[in-house]
Design a protein around this motif. Structure first.
Motif, PDB file in Angstrom:
ATOM      1  N   ILE A 168     -44.644  54.503 -68.982  1.00 55.96           N
ATOM      2  CA  ILE A 168     -44.721  53.714 -67.750  1.00 55.96           C
ATOM      3  C   ILE A 168     -44.272  54.547 -66.564  1.00 55.96           C
ATOM      4  O   ILE A 168     -44.861  54.506 -65.489  1.00 55.96           O
ATOM      5  CB  ILE A 168     -43.854  52.445 -67.873  1.00 55.96           C
ATOM      6  CG1 ILE A 168     -44.464  51.481 -68.891  1.00 55.96           C
ATOM      7  CG2 ILE A 168     -43.706  51.758 -66.526  1.00 55.96           C
ATOM      8  CD1 ILE A 168     -43.579  50.310 -69.242  1.00 55.96           C
TER       9      ILE A 168
ATOM     10  N   LEU B 130     -41.744  53.347 -72.638  1.00 59.77           N
ATOM     11  CA  LEU B 130     -40.980  53.371 -71.388  1.00 59.77           C
ATOM     12  C   LEU B 130     -41.278  54.646 -70.602  1.00 59.77           C
ATOM     13  O   LEU B 130     -41.497  54.615 -69.394  1.00 59.77           O
ATOM     14  CB  LEU B 130     -39.481  53.303 -71.688  1.00 59.77           C
ATOM     15  CG  LEU B 130     -38.976  51.962 -72.194  1.00 59.77           C
ATOM     16  CD1 LEU B 130     -37.507  52.053 -72.563  1.00 59.77           C
ATOM     17  CD2 LEU B 130     -39.178  50.897 -71.128  1.00 59.77           C
TER      18      LEU B 130
ATOM     19  N   THR C 207     -37.368  48.035 -66.033  1.00 60.82           N
ATOM     20  CA  THR C 207     -37.925  49.190 -66.748  1.00 60.82           C
ATOM     21  C   THR C 207     -39.069  48.793 -67.677  1.00 60.82           C
ATOM     22  O   THR C 207     -39.855  49.631 -68.078  1.00 60.82           O
ATOM     23  CB  THR C 207     -36.840  49.926 -67.541  1.00 60.82           C
ATOM     24  OG1 THR C 207     -35.985  48.966 -68.135  1.00 60.82           O
ATOM     25  CG2 THR C 207     -36.031  50.822 -66.644  1.00 60.82           C
ATOM     26  N   THR C 208     -39.121  47.511 -68.034  1.00 55.05           N
ATOM     27  CA  THR C 208     -40.273  47.049 -68.821  1.00 55.05           C
ATOM     28  C   THR C 208     -40.940  45.911 -68.056  1.00 55.05           C
ATOM     29  O   THR C 208     -40.801  44.748 -68.414  1.00 55.05           O
ATOM     30  CB  THR C 208     -39.838  46.536 -70.204  1.00 55.05           C
ATOM     31  OG1 THR C 208     -38.674  45.727 -70.023  1.00 55.05           O
ATOM     32  CG2 THR C 208     -39.510  47.664 -71.139  1.00 55.05           C
ATOM     33  N   PRO C 209     -41.668  46.263 -66.991  1.00 54.64           N
ATOM     34  CA  PRO C 209     -42.178  45.214 -66.109  1.00 54.64           C
ATOM     35  C   PRO C 209     -43.180  44.282 -66.775  1.00 54.64           C
ATOM     36  O   PRO C 209     -43.375  43.160 -66.305  1.00 54.64           O
ATOM     37  CB  PRO C 209     -42.820  45.991 -64.962  1.00 54.64           C
ATOM     38  CG  PRO C 209     -43.024  47.365 -65.471  1.00 54.64           C
ATOM     39  CD  PRO C 209     -41.991  47.598 -66.502  1.00 54.64           C
ATOM     40  N   GLU C 210     -43.806  44.727 -67.849  1.00 56.73           N
ATOM     41  CA  GLU C 210     -44.847  43.879 -68.443  1.00 56.73           C
ATOM     42  C   GLU C 210     -44.248  42.927 -69.467  1.00 56.73           C
ATOM     43  O   GLU C 210     -44.961  42.150 -70.066  1.00 56.73           O
ATOM     44  CB  GLU C 210     -45.934  44.753 -69.074  1.00 56.73           C
ATOM     45  CG  GLU C 210     -45.560  45.499 -70.352  1.00 56.73           C
ATOM     46  CD  GLU C 210     -44.433  46.505 -70.179  1.00 56.73           C
ATOM     47  OE1 GLU C 210     -44.336  47.085 -69.086  1.00 56.73           O
ATOM     48  OE2 GLU C 210     -43.632  46.671 -71.118  1.00 56.73           O
TER      49      GLU C 210
ATOM     50  N   LYS D  22     -53.097  45.886 -57.466  1.00 53.98           N
ATOM     51  CA  LYS D  22     -53.486  46.130 -58.855  1.00 53.98           C
ATOM     52  C   LYS D  22     -53.996  47.549 -58.930  1.00 53.98           C
ATOM     53  O   LYS D  22     -54.831  47.943 -58.126  1.00 53.98           O
ATOM     54  CB  LYS D  22     -54.624  45.172 -59.265  1.00 53.98           C
ATOM     55  CG  LYS D  22     -54.128  43.871 -59.835  1.00 53.98           C
ATOM     56  CD  LYS D  22     -54.109  43.915 -61.354  1.00 53.98           C
ATOM     57  CE  LYS D  22     -53.570  42.637 -61.961  1.00 53.98           C
ATOM     58  NZ  LYS D  22     -52.109  42.571 -61.976  1.00 53.98           N
TER      59      LYS D  22
ATOM     60  N   GLU E   3     -44.360  40.502 -76.060  1.00 53.66           N
ATOM     61  CA  GLU E   3     -44.109  40.708 -74.622  1.00 53.66           C
ATOM     62  C   GLU E   3     -44.242  39.445 -73.780  1.00 53.66           C
ATOM     63  O   GLU E   3     -43.826  39.418 -72.630  1.00 53.66           O
ATOM     64  CB  GLU E   3     -45.042  41.784 -74.083  1.00 53.66           C
ATOM     65  CG  GLU E   3     -44.671  43.159 -74.596  1.00 53.66           C
ATOM     66  CD  GLU E   3     -45.441  44.261 -73.916  1.00 53.66           C
ATOM     67  OE1 GLU E   3     -46.536  43.982 -73.386  1.00 53.66           O
ATOM     68  OE2 GLU E   3     -44.946  45.393 -73.922  1.00 53.66           O
TER      69      GLU E   3
ATOM     70  N   THR F 145     -45.810  50.705 -54.858  1.00 53.28           N
ATOM     71  CA  THR F 145     -47.042  49.986 -54.518  1.00 53.28           C
ATOM     72  C   THR F 145     -46.713  48.827 -53.591  1.00 53.28           C
ATOM     73  O   THR F 145     -45.576  48.381 -53.527  1.00 53.28           O
ATOM     74  CB  THR F 145     -47.689  49.374 -55.767  1.00 53.28           C
ATOM     75  OG1 THR F 145     -46.737  48.513 -56.381  1.00 53.28           O
ATOM     76  CG2 THR F 145     -48.134  50.412 -56.760  1.00 53.28           C
TER      77      THR F 145
ATOM     78  N   ASP G 243     -48.681  38.446 -60.255  1.00 50.12           N
ATOM     79  CA  ASP G 243     -48.763  39.807 -60.769  1.00 50.12           C
ATOM     80  C   ASP G 243     -47.431  40.506 -60.578  1.00 50.12           C
ATOM     81  O   ASP G 243     -46.507  39.950 -60.014  1.00 50.12           O
ATOM     82  CB  ASP G 243     -49.924  40.608 -60.158  1.00 50.12           C
ATOM     83  CG  ASP G 243     -49.995  40.494 -58.669  1.00 50.12           C
ATOM     84  OD1 ASP G 243     -48.939  40.604 -58.027  1.00 50.12           O
ATOM     85  OD2 ASP G 243     -51.099  40.284 -58.133  1.00 50.12           O
ATOM     86  N   TYR G 244     -47.385  41.720 -61.100  1.00 51.83           N
ATOM     87  CA  TYR G 244     -46.131  42.458 -61.027  1.00 51.83           C
ATOM     88  C   TYR G 244     -46.427  43.930 -60.821  1.00 51.83           C
ATOM     89  O   TYR G 244     -47.529  44.412 -61.070  1.00 51.83           O
ATOM     90  CB  TYR G 244     -45.305  42.264 -62.310  1.00 51.83           C
ATOM     91  CG  TYR G 244     -46.036  42.692 -63.559  1.00 51.83           C
ATOM     92  CD1 TYR G 244     -46.000  44.026 -63.975  1.00 51.83           C
ATOM     93  CD2 TYR G 244     -46.770  41.775 -64.314  1.00 51.83           C
ATOM     94  CE1 TYR G 244     -46.687  44.430 -65.105  1.00 51.83           C
ATOM     95  CE2 TYR G 244     -47.467  42.178 -65.440  1.00 51.83           C
ATOM     96  CZ  TYR G 244     -47.429  43.506 -65.828  1.00 51.83           C
ATOM     97  OH  TYR G 244     -48.109  43.912 -66.935  1.00 51.83           O
ATOM     98  N   ASP G 245     -45.416  44.621 -60.318  1.00 49.94           N
ATOM     99  CA  ASP G 245     -45.519  46.051 -60.030  1.00 49.94           C
ATOM    100  C   ASP G 245     -45.413  46.837 -61.332  1.00 49.94           C
ATOM    101  O   ASP G 245     -44.437  46.686 -62.053  1.00 49.94           O
ATOM    102  CB  ASP G 245     -44.363  46.416 -59.091  1.00 49.94           C
ATOM    103  CG  ASP G 245     -44.303  47.901 -58.785  1.00 49.94           C
ATOM    104  OD1 ASP G 245     -45.301  48.591 -59.040  1.00 49.94           O
ATOM    105  OD2 ASP G 245     -43.259  48.343 -58.289  1.00 49.94           O
ATOM    106  N   PRO G 246     -46.396  47.673 -61.624  1.00 51.52           N
ATOM    107  CA  PRO G 246     -46.272  48.486 -62.836  1.00 51.52           C
ATOM    108  C   PRO G 246     -45.068  49.423 -62.758  1.00 51.52           C
ATOM    109  O   PRO G 246     -44.558  49.869 -63.775  1.00 51.52           O
ATOM    110  CB  PRO G 246     -47.573  49.284 -62.878  1.00 51.52           C
ATOM    111  CG  PRO G 246     -48.129  49.217 -61.495  1.00 51.52           C
ATOM    112  CD  PRO G 246     -47.653  47.924 -60.900  1.00 51.52           C
TER     113      PRO G 246
END
Lengths: 655, 332, 288, 335
Positions: free
Chosen positions: D107, D104, A71-74, D187, A221, D182, A235-238
């Motif tokens: 997002i 949250l 839920t907090t991918p970043e 990106k 973070e 995605t 990288d990661y999925d937003p």
């Protein structure tokens, strides 16, 4: 009319605008915490802009995420106390611990530490020697300063994991030299180093040179993250479904590289596909190389994909090395489960073969001790204790003789069942079968259970249903989660069947809040771990037995601290106290553990049923040489932090 | 000089009951001759086929209603044209232009979400090209309303803002705005109270006398017929059973059924009327053999059960279908 | 009976009525089930349909046919309870608010709208957590009733409002008719079509909610219902393992149930609609 | 200006009252459940095997309670909730402490809005067009056929339907991805490639919602339509020789759309609640899945934040309908 129209329209527009503006404004304020000093604007670690489909499948290893959608991918700061889905690569690839258990081989691997901890006589001081030549992924060397800084920062910061633990025990921490850390404790603690032992969790060092720039290490973070492990974030999925890691060029400067050589996959992707059926489809399309599933799901995959294989290539497929013991926990703090006879009666009312048949179609290792029946623990505990188990008697007479509840034939009965289901046994050799299916379990003895209950005043009513001693109907309230792939869930429903058959009314509550309910004692029986897991790769039983120490006892209703059964016993206290005085590598640890396990058998605080019959499915389309049963060089799961030690052994198929 | 006539008109509802076709003979062999410059009343109990008859006269025949036989002819440009032989386009054109319609229950015939003005606009534009809205649409409509004694403001009202009588008068105004040769009015007064009825009836009379056209007026209310009609046709069970001038019908009713109708009439203007004859009207699916009225008729003979009497002229201008007066049978 | 005979003239109604009757018979059959549905492993597992097991058996070792009968019974009970009680509330609130107007109307509509804006599924999940093992079909039905009336109360209210505008209300009021008499004798007949049509929609919704909750694992999984049957079939991968009889049974039954409810709703509301009623009575007379 | 005083002000008061009641309920109900956010958090951390000293757990529990603002009576928590909400602060998430709730939501919300806005509108448009045509030509054979199709389509349990779509278009004919929003390595930036990728991932979830949603709209529209076609004013217009297109637009569609527009406004309000089941079946990122996690973790603040959006959405939708409806339908008066 016209004026009204305009007013009405204006009002609506204003309201909508107001709402939207409100949301917009909030979103902006929401961004503020990311404006922390020390955080660089997120940039592409690889430098070049990524495009879709630039993944070279033959060089990429794709695995599942047990923790689900992030839920907090970043956010990569796993040192904040709250859940950050560490198994999306953070613990498997990004971070190395000081030590890590390898439960397949039964060893504790020195990762960032060069050797095991050295305690002084009264366990008030611990010296840790660090591995030399290890570097963070940004080129800064990993040294004793990192550890000292980390421990001090955690001590000073509320809201970071291990804040309480470090404050309770650590008096002083300092670097003796660049690679030696010394801990001085407020009181003696022979197991302090276990906080640094990674067994799906544990304190893993973070880089001093990043965190010392940070104002609030809890909301920080840590993005982009700096690795001590062999891979860095790409990288990661937003949306939080995938996280992508790429191999460090200086992989030699990590424990993985130093211990096992170069990890083979160039990239590793952690991809959460969702419900089990989707994982099946994904693997059938070769989109995911390693997943953990249920027995039914595995069956479906093996049907649909030619290249997929399980831990064991043939039946019974399951992972028999998982260091958890599963079964049923009783709330031994409340009537009538505070009665040893009742607990034993409930145990004897279970037919282990039917139980395992219902829950896993026979694919599990039975275990009657409070320790998982994995090959190493079979060797350490089950084998040495077998004689004692065979002769163990319950304080009740059957046909003029004391009843011996142990059933060494249970394994044979289980294999008979397996044959009757039309499966082929993996071996004809009895010893080998015992390694897979366990050494034995308790007899199915409803008659003895009946006697045990009757002598405590329980009666059956006219329809054969059991009544409590006070004459009211006996109803057992069982609690479990809603996830059918959960092992506890399977046990709960299978045991419910056994007890119903025995004549007890049983109601199962499936709830997402099973954890709270069990921890608050709001249950009679639950599928939560019937005994805390031991270290997994080490014979010390401290962790398991200590949770039954009376000093942690809290009455039902108050949040639980020790084991959910809330059971405690002076004999167990004694064993635990003795263990505390032993170094964990002391050979006497096993003796002590056996003593503790015997008490747990006599008292039956909770019903141990089987090891954790994990089911993994490897897809051999792109990668082979997985750590299956025929070559168990490493634990087989994707979510354990040991995954990084599997990667150097994988072989690309060239597809 | 007839302006509209029918020959052996048969319009049946075809109903599919569990795969079996059944015919509801709502209009069964009707001959009509409606003259220019007259108000022709059609009377009968509800369920006798009046409404079906005028639907057919108006050419609004949609399944399950089917015209089984016969013709409906309008006199146009001195020629008689069979409307069932016309194509849809032609049908659409002559409606309102040549023949228009005042519906039953004005409550819901006007679109509730549009102002009355637009109803006029749509109805007129469907038939006339309007280049200059002011000259060719607004002014004529206003003049028309004024001529009928209606306030011009109603154009900017929604239907629900008008009273029931006013709405009915709007439909009269709508039906006459293009000055058609024939106006069919289907129970235009049923939903109104007595005072309103008078107003609408008077309006219709005025319209007719100024336009010198034909009005076909359907109502079960004999009182209204007495008030307005020049000639009256009595329908019973899908058939026309008597036809004569209003004076004749009221003064000298021939058919027993007509006699019942007149006899049970309390007084003019009263909406409710007593049951005209013992028993209920017959089923139109399986009408009685022979004269359809015989089960309720106290003067029925064996002949009435066996054959259907034909509508024939008994006296000049007075037709009746009853064996009491004539032995002519319908040849079936 | 005459009403039924008349309704049966409608092919749609006949179909729906037949299906519904079969489902009800199946539900009644559940009382004669040879197996206790809370006990597993009473028959061999994963057997396809055969003469012995008409709809096969599932991975829990239960007979799917008998499981289905119990499931239909439970789902129907739940749906009927939900529909019945929510109708009671909806009629009371709708009529009262529409008739009284003013403060009463405003207060009632505020409560009503509050129920409308509440997100039902999350609240149901939370209520499920509060009620725990007490969450049986009756309780679930009642809970759904509490959340299922608001929309329809609004509908009934607006219908009542338009009835109030009609002349007969004034006439009745002036002639000294009592309010409750007016409401029951004059308004209720107009409101009943809405009630019956929405009742069926509400059952539809209630069964759907139960299925959603069960699939999420949040209803009482030990009680067989259409939802819990699907839950077990999905979690034992019946779809991927090809045990089609296990997953298809509850799906087909619920589709049939819904279709027949829908058709019932359509034909009953057509039957009760005052406008079509006049036409129908008109033709009925003719048809006789 | 009696309109403002007699109608608008009371209606606005009602609007705020409804929101107030909704929020209060959402505040109270989670607190009645046995879920303890602190316990859930501790369990999540320890469940997987991370070792926590039993002594530490006790202290941790206390300190977390403080941090989470769960100290004190429920009433004082309630007061402080309003104090925060008034300044637009939803507080920190409890399960992802100290990440702010708005972050949250920020997002997840774009995914939900994107998906739901499009599906709600499309299913509304398609359902109404098909329903309108089928209702207008209700006697034609294909109208009956399409009605039967919709009748069977609509009641298929959504989860099963979605799963079947997934099996068919994700596996049997693998043209669409089976999970996520995605592709790996995407990106988010403005390029056709990215948009195409986002669309590819959204198509199956969207399709499942559009098809079933459409069936619902279809049925109501068809019903309304077939009733309106039989209305006297349509018959009358036909008798008046009006052109079919004129009748269809001015007399049938215009009137039939009224209830449908109301429905649309309310469904648009509902999209803020997300589509929990859709997001779970298709592993699509969004607010529904977030809400489910929040409920299970006992994350009071996050539950409040998300449901607040949906309460606001629906309440505003309803207000919108009440204020605007009289403009479309002159029969309804402000009262």
């Amino acid at each position: 009319m016209k004026l009204r129209t305009i007013i009405a329209l204006l009002c609506v527009i204003a309201l909508f605008g107001f709402t939207l503006a409100g949301c917009g404004g909030q979103q902006e304020t929401g961004k503020e915490p990311s404006q922390e000093p020390g955080e660089k604007p997120a940039e592409e670690p690889g430098g070049k802009p990524a495009e879709t489909g630039d993944v070279s499948r033959s060089e990429t290893f794709i695995v599942d995420v047990l923790g689900g959608r992030v839920t907090t991918p970043e956010n990569f700061n796993v040192w904040a106390q709250t859940w950050r889905t560490p198994d999306r690569g953070v613990q498997q690839l990004m971070l190395e611990p000081l030590w890590i258990v390898e439960y397949v081989t039964g060893e504790v691997i020195n990762a960032l530490a060069a050797e095991g901890p050295e305690y002084n006589e009264d366990f008030t001081k611990m010296v840790v020697k660090l591995r030399q030549g290890m570097y963070w992924s940004d080129g800064v060397e990993f040294t004793a300063d990192d550890i000292v800084f980390d421990v001090e920062l955690v001590k000073a910061t509320e809201g970071m994991s291990y804040h309480t633990e470090f404050n309770t025990y650590v008096d002083k921490v300092y670097a003796e030299d660049k690679y030696t850390v010394v801990f001085e404790f407020k009181e003696g603690n022979s197991r302090f180093h276990t906080f640094f032992v990674d067994r799906w969790g544990g304190f893993r060092p973070f880089p001093k040179h990043i965190f010392e720039e940070v104002d609030d290490p809890v909301s920080f973070e840590f993005n982009p993250p700096i690795s001590s492990g062999p891979y860095v974030l790409k990288d990661y999925d937003p949306g939080g479904y995938w996280t992508r890691w790429t191999k460090r060029e200086d992989w030699q400067k990590t424990p993985t590289g130093a211990l096992y050589g170069e990890p083979v996959p160039k990239e590793v992707v952690f991809y959460y596909y969702g419900n089990p059926e989707k994982k099946v489809l994904a693997q059938a399309q070769h989109e995911i190389d390693l997943i953990e599933v249920t027995s039914e799901t595995l069956k479906a995959i093996l049907e649909k994909s030619d290249t997929s294989r399980a831990y064991r290539k043939e039946y019974p497929y399951f992972v028999n090395v998982d260091p958890c013991i599963t079964g049923i926990s009783l709330n031994a703090d409340i009537e009538p489960y505070n009665n040893k006879d009742v607990r034993w009666a409930l145990t004897l009312a279970i037919d282990i073969v039917e139980e395992l048949g219902t829950s896993f179609d026979g694919m599990a290792t039975m275990g009657c001790l409070a320790v998982p029946p994995t090959p190493v623990y079979l060797e350490w505990y089950y084998k040495p204790m077998e004689e004692w188990l065979r002769s163990f008697e319950l304080d009740i007479e059957v046909d003029g003789q004391k009843f011996k509840p142990y059933d060494p034939e249970a394994t044979k009965r289980l294999t008979e069942y397996i044959k009757s289901r039309g499966y082929e046994l993996p071996s004809e050799d009895e010893e080998e079968l015992k390694q897979i299916f366990g050494y034995g379990w308790w007899k199915y003895a409803p008659d003895v259970a009946e006697k045990l209950l009757e002598r405590n005043g329980f009666k059956r009513d006219n329809s054969g249903k059991w009544l409590l001693p006070d004459g009211s109907p006996w109803k057992i309230h069982m609690v479990t989660g809603t996830n059918p792939s959960n092992i506890g869930y399977r046990h709960v429903f299978a045991v419910q069947q056994a007890w119903k058959k025995f004549g007890i009314e049983v109601e199962v509550e499936t709830t997402e809040n099973a954890a709270t309910l069990t921890q608050h004692g709001d249950f009679d029986a639950t599928g939560t771990w019937p005994a805390l897991e031991p270290w997994g790769g080490h014979p010390d039983m401290y962790r398991t037995l200590r949770s039954w120490h009376s000093k942690f006892y809290k009455p039902t209703g108050e949040p639980n601290v020790g084991h959910v059964s809330r059971w405690h016993h002076p004999d167990m206290d004694k064993v635990v106290d003795e263990l505390e005085g032993l170094d964990w590598d002391d050979p006497k640890v096993i003796e002590n553990g056996i003593e503790g396990l015997k008490i747990a058998v006599r008292e039956m605080p909770s019903i141990q049923i089987s090891g954790y019959p994990g089911m993994v499915s490897f897809d051999e389309q792109y990668w082979t040489n997985f750590p299956g049963a025929e070559n168990p060089y490493c634990q087989p799961y994707h979510h354990w932090p040991n995954l990084k030690y599997m990667l150097p052994f994988l072989k690309p198929t060239g597809n | 000089m007839s302006v509209l006539n029918t020959e052996g008109l048969k319009a049946y509802y075809i109903i599919d009951v569990l795969g079996e076709k059944r015919y509801v003979r709502a209009v069964d062999d009707v001959d009509l001759e409606i003259r220019e410059n007259e108000i022709y009343g059609i009377a009968g109990e509800s369920g006798c086929g009046k409404t079906t008859l005028i639907k057919t006269l108006f050419g609004m025949v949609e399944p399950p209603l089917n015209v089984m036989d016969g013709k409906v002819k309008y006199k146009m440009n001195a020629e008689y044209a069979d409307i069932f032989a016309m194509d849809n386009k032609r049908m659409r054109e002559i409606r309102w232009e040549y023949i228009s319609y005042i519906p039953q229950g004005s409550m819901s015939v006007l679109n509730p979400v549009q102002k009355v003005r637009y109803s006029f606009e749509h109805f007129i534009k469907a038939h006339r090209r309007i280049r200059n809205k002011e000259e060719e649409f607004i002014k004529p409509v206003e003049r028309h309303l004024q001529a009928l004694g209606l306030p011009v403001q109603i154009l900017d009202s929604y239907p629900h803002q008008l009273s029931g009588g006013m709405r009915q008068r709007v439909t009269v105004a709508l039906a006459t705005v293009l000055q058609p040769k024939i106006i069919i009015a289907d129970e235009p007064t049923t939903a109104l109270d007595v005072v309103m009825q008078r107003g609408v009836i008077q309006l219709l009379k005025d319209v007719q006398s100024s336009l010198k056209n034909t009005i076909i007026m359907v109502t079960h209310d004999m009182g209204i017929h007495a008030n307005i009609a020049d000639r009256i046709g009595i329908m019973y069970a899908g058939k026309m059973i008597e036809e004569a001038s209003t004076e004749e019908i009221f003064g000298n009713p021939l058919h027993p059924y007509t006699q019942y109708l007149i006899g049970s009439l309390p007084k003019i203007g009263d909406k409710s009327y007593k049951t005209s004859a013992p028993g209920a009207p017959p089923s139109l699916i399986n009408p009685p053999e022979g004269c359809r009225f015989y089960p309720r008729c106290d003067r029925a003979t064996d002949e009435c059960k066996a054959a259907i009497p034909k509508l024939v002229e008994i006296e000049p201008g007075h037709k009746a279908a009853c064996f009491l007066y004539s032995g002519v049978k319908e040849d079936e | 009976m005459a009403v039924l005979r008349e309704l049966l003239r409608d092919g749609k109604f006949t179909f729906a009525f037949t299906v519904m009757s079969i489902l009800i018979i199946l539900a009644i059959l559940s009382f004669f089930s040879p197996y206790d549905m809370s006990i597993w492993n009473v028959v061999p597992r994963d057997m396809p349909p055969s003469a012995e097991y008409i709809l096969g058996t599932n991975s829990k070792g239960q007979d799917v046919f008998w499981e289905m009968t119990v499931a239909i019974k439970n789902s129907l009970i739940m749906a009927v309870i939900a529909a019945f009680f929510s109708r009671l509330i909806a009629i009371a609130v709708g009529l009262l608010a529409g008739f009284k107007g003013g403060m009463t109307d405003r207060t009632l509509m505020s409560i009503n709208d509050s129920f409308i804006v509440l997100p039902v599924l999350p609240i149901l999940i939370l209520l499920g957590a509060i009620l725990k093992e007490r969450l049986n079909m009756i309780v679930l039905g009642l809970i759904l009733a509490i959340f299922g009336w608001a929309w329809d109360a609004r509908l009934i209210r607006s219908q009542t409002l338009s009835l109030r505008e009609r002349e007969f209300t004034n006439t009745a009021m002036l002639s000294g008719q009592k309010v409750y008499e007016l409401i029951f004798k004059e308004y209720l007949p107009f409101v009943i079509p809405i009630v019956s049509a929405t009742a069926i929609n509400n059952m539809f919704w209630a069964v759907g909610m139960e299925v959603t909750m069960a699939i999420l694992g949040l209803s009482n999984l030990t009680i067989p219902t259409l939802g819990t049957m699907m839950h077990w079939a999905i979690s034992y991968q019946a779809m991927l393992l090809g045990y089609w009889w296990w997953i298809a049974t509850p799906v087909v039954v619920s589709v049939l149930l819904f279709v027949s409810l829908y058709l019932l709703s359509v034909s009953v509301s057509q039957y009760l609609d005052p406008r079509t009623r006049i036409q129908r009575i008109g033709t009925a007379k003719v048809v006789k | 200006m009696s309109f403002i005083k007699r109608y608008l002000l009371p209606r606005l008061l009602q609007y705020f009252l409804v929101i107030f009641v909704g929020i209060t309920v959402v505040f109270i109900v989670p607190r009645l459940t046995p879920v303890d956010p602190v316990q859930e958090m501790i369990n999540t951390i320890t469940q997987r095997g991370a070792y926590m000293d039993p002594e530490a757990i006790e202290q941790l529990r206390q300190s977390m309670k403080e941090m989470y603002g769960l100290e004190g009576t429920v009433f004082s928590q309630y007061i402080s909730l309003w104090r925060r909400l008034i300044i637009g602060d939803f507080g920190p998430s409890l399960s992802q402490f100290p990440t702010p709730v708005v972050k949250l939501i920020g997002i997840s919300l774009p995914w939900t809005l994107g998906l739901m806005l499009v599906t709600t509108l499309l299913s509304w448009i398609i359902g109404n067009i098909l329903g309108g045509i089928a209702g207008y030509f209700s006697s034609s054979r294909w109208s009956a056929a399409i009605e039967r199709f919709m009748m069977v389509l609509r009641p298929i349990p959504y989860y099963i339907f979605a799963l079947i779509l997934l099996l068919v278009f994700g596996y049997v004919i693998p043209i669409f991805p089976i999970a996520g929003g995605t592709s790996i390595g995407l990106k988010i930036q403005f390029s056709w490639k990215v948009i195409a990728d986002l669309l590819r991932h959204a198509i199956l979830p969207a399709l499942s919602m559009i098809l079933l949603g459409m069936a619902g709209w279809f049925q109501t529209m068809r019903l309304v339509m077939s009733n309106i076609v039989r209305e006297d004013y349509v018959m009358y217009a036909r008798a008046g020789g009006l052109r079919d297109t004129k009748i269809a637009f001015n007399y049938v569609i215009k009137n039939a759309m009224l209830p449908q527009v109301t429905g649309l406004a309310l469904s648009l309000g509902q999209i803020f609640g997300g589509a929990m089941v859709t997001e779970m079946v298709f592993s699509y990122p969004g607010i529904g899945g977030l809400l489910y996690t929040a409920i299970n973790a006992g994350d009071y603040n996050l539950i409040m934040g998300i449901t607040m959006f949906s309460i606001l959405g629906i309440a505003t939708g309803a207000l919108l309908v009440d204020l605007l409806y009289p403009l479309f339908d002159p029969r309804i008066r402000y009262r």
